[in-house]
Design a protein around this motif. Structure first.
Motif, PDB file in Angstrom:
ATOM      1  N   GLU A  80       0.815  -1.213   0.000  1.00 49.75           N
ATOM      2  CA  GLU A  80       0.000   0.000   0.000  1.00 49.75           C
ATOM      3  C   GLU A  80       0.848   1.262   0.000  1.00 49.75           C
ATOM      4  OE1 GLU A  80      -2.431  -0.755   3.424  1.00 49.75           O
ATOM      5  OE2 GLU A  80      -4.056  -1.614   2.226  1.00 49.75           O
ATOM      6  N   CYS A  85       2.600  -0.157  -7.020  1.00 53.41           N
ATOM      7  CA  CYS A  85       1.510  -1.129  -6.872  1.00 53.41           C
ATOM      8  C   CYS A  85       0.177  -0.490  -7.252  1.00 53.41           C
ATOM      9  CB  CYS A  85       1.445  -1.645  -5.432  1.00 53.41           C
ATOM     10  SG  CYS A  85       2.899  -2.602  -4.977  1.00 53.41           S
ATOM     11  N   ASP A  86      -0.518  -1.144  -8.170  1.00 54.25           N
ATOM     12  CA  ASP A  86      -1.825  -0.627  -8.566  1.00 54.25           C
ATOM     13  C   ASP A  86      -2.937  -1.304  -7.759  1.00 54.25           C
ATOM     14  OD1 ASP A  86      -2.114  -3.147  -9.652  1.00 54.25           O
ATOM     15  OD2 ASP A  86      -1.950  -2.491 -11.730  1.00 54.25           O
ATOM     16  N   HIS A  87      -4.165  -0.869  -8.000  1.00 49.73           N
ATOM     17  CA  HIS A  87      -5.313  -1.361  -7.240  1.00 49.73           C
ATOM     18  C   HIS A  87      -5.569  -2.851  -7.481  1.00 49.73           C
ATOM     19  CE1 HIS A  87      -6.359   2.552  -5.735  1.00 49.73           C
ATOM     20  NE2 HIS A  87      -6.269   3.060  -6.966  1.00 49.73           N
ATOM     21  N   LEU A  88      -5.305  -3.313  -8.686  1.00 51.85           N
ATOM     22  CA  LEU A  88      -5.530  -4.719  -9.001  1.00 51.85           C
ATOM     23  C   LEU A  88      -4.583  -5.611  -8.195  1.00 51.85           C
ATOM     24  CD1 LEU A  88      -7.050  -6.790 -10.665  1.00 51.85           C
ATOM     25  CD2 LEU A  88      -5.356  -6.487 -12.474  1.00 51.85           C
ATOM     26  N   LEU A  90      -3.209  -4.854  -5.303  1.00 56.84           N
ATOM     27  CA  LEU A  90      -3.647  -4.785  -3.912  1.00 56.84           C
ATOM     28  C   LEU A  90      -4.886  -5.651  -3.674  1.00 56.84           C
ATOM     29  CD1 LEU A  90      -3.189  -0.959  -3.224  1.00 56.84           C
ATOM     30  CD2 LEU A  90      -1.787  -2.838  -2.358  1.00 56.84           C
ATOM     31  N   LEU A  91      -5.817  -5.613  -4.599  1.00 54.97           N
ATOM     32  CA  LEU A  91      -7.025  -6.412  -4.475  1.00 54.97           C
ATOM     33  C   LEU A  91      -6.702  -7.903  -4.479  1.00 54.97           C
ATOM     34  CD1 LEU A  91     -10.102  -6.441  -4.320  1.00 54.97           C
ATOM     35  CD2 LEU A  91     -10.149  -6.444  -6.815  1.00 54.97           C
ATOM     36  N   LYS A  94      -5.291  -8.740  -1.128  1.00 61.94           N
ATOM     37  CA  LYS A  94      -6.369  -8.701  -0.129  1.00 61.94           C
ATOM     38  C   LYS A  94      -7.214  -9.964  -0.196  1.00 61.94           C
ATOM     39  CE  LYS A  94      -6.879  -3.723   0.342  1.00 61.94           C
ATOM     40  NZ  LYS A  94      -7.745  -2.548   0.138  1.00 61.94           N
TER      41      LYS A  94
END
Length: 120
Positions: A80, A85-88, A90-91, A94
């Protein structure tokens, strides 16, 4: 009674008997008495227990769900703060962390009230 159904006017008692007996050799459609039902259920439970035990053996080969959760939580916090690092990404991490959390809860042993009070 069958003769009254449209299209079954030429059905004989022998035909009905044959239809009723055709599934007797199929294990999925057997008519079981009470003792046979109990034996069948016990066998199913034994198979499930064996599968769970074999799954536990596979889990023991690597990190536990708790260890995986802790590692993924640490990795997520680090990711984070990384601008690359992109949102994909990170998702994805997660979701992996959430999977480890679910498995951790599933394998967690529930403490009795006295055990819980002893720890405090």
């Amino acid at each position: 009674m069958i003769v009254k159904i449209p299209g079954c006017t030429e059905v004989s008692a022998e035909d009905v008997g044959e239809w009723m007996a055709c599934d007797t050799s199929d294990p999925g459609f057997q008519i079981l008495n009470d003792d046979e039902i109990v034996v069948s259920v016990r066998e199913d439970v034994e198979v499930e227990v064996e599968e769970e035990l074999s799954a536990d053996v596979e889990v023991d080969a690597g990190p536990s769900a708790s260890e995986a959760f802790a590692g993924l939580e640490t990795a997520l916090k680090w990711m984070e703060r990384q601008p690359e690092c992109d949102h994909l990404q990170l998702l994805t991490v997660k979701r992996m962390r959430d999977l480890a959390a679910r498995k951790r809860l599933k394998t967690a042993k529930q403490l009795t009230l006295t055990e819980m009070l002893k720890k405090q």
